[in-house]
Design an enzyme around this catalytic site. Structure first.
Site, PDB file in Angstrom:
ATOM      1  N   ALA A  63       0.978  -1.221  -0.535  1.00 57.46           N
ATOM      2  CA  ALA A  63      -0.257   0.014  -0.168  1.00 57.46           C
ATOM      3  C   ALA A  63       1.181   1.008   0.203  1.00 57.46           C
ATOM      4  O   ALA A  63       0.422   2.717  -0.146  1.00 57.46           O
ATOM      5  CB  ALA A  63      -1.361  -0.060   1.287  1.00 57.46           C
ATOM      6  N   CYS A  64       2.400   0.716   0.197  1.00 54.69           N
ATOM      7  CA  CYS A  64       3.323   1.919   0.255  1.00 54.69           C
ATOM      8  C   CYS A  64       3.980   2.394  -0.813  1.00 54.69           C
ATOM      9  O   CYS A  64       4.344   1.905  -1.690  1.00 54.69           O
ATOM     10  CB  CYS A  64       4.145   1.889   1.076  1.00 54.69           C
ATOM     11  SG  CYS A  64       5.302   3.140   1.926  1.00 54.69           S
ATOM     12  N   GLY A  65       3.656   3.713  -2.019  1.00 50.24           N
ATOM     13  CA  GLY A  65       4.456   4.108  -3.336  1.00 50.24           C
ATOM     14  C   GLY A  65       5.722   4.045  -3.116  1.00 50.24           C
ATOM     15  O   GLY A  65       6.211   3.623  -3.694  1.00 50.24           O
TER      16      GLY A  65
END
Length: 125
Positions: free
Chosen positions: A10-12
């Protein structure tokens, strides 16, 4: 090359670092640390491998950092590990371990320092 990434899809920043590793032709071992949290011992070892205090691996944004009072500098590593164990989201990401070292890869391009020189240029195109 044997590379491990402690990853949150979920973390770019974490996705970008993983993409840079793969662009270098390396398929890393991906540890989705929210699904499979590392042990206390592993977390402590990661901080040591990164050459930073355990506190440097804590994430504040989007976590219970403030509500748990983790800004208190008097907290011991054992207390910080208790918090991370109870709330794995407190572990900042991505942490990448390679034969060339270990690092919290923020910004994601920091991962290039952990890849073989010949492959690093392929990842930055």
């Amino acid at each position: 090359m044997d590379i491990t990434i402690y990853h949150n899809p979920a973390c770019g920043t974490s996705r970008n670092a993983l993409g840079l590793i793969r662009a270098a032709g390396i398929e890393p071992q991906v540890v989705e640390y929210l699904k499979t949290p590392p042990t206390r011992e592993t977390i402590a070892a990661l901080a040591e491998q990164c050459g930073v205090p355990l506190r440097a691996l804590l994430r504040e944004k989007g976590t219970p950092y403030a509500e748990l009072g983790l800004s208190d500098e008097s907290l011991t590593d054992a207390q910080l590990l208790d918090a991370i164990e109870a709330h794995p989201i407190l572990l900042n990401r991505p942490i990448v371990v390679s034969p060339l070292g270990a690092r919290l890869c923020r910004p994601s391009e920091t991962v290039l320092d952990l890849l073989p020189q010949g492959d690093a240029s392929a990842g930055s195109e």
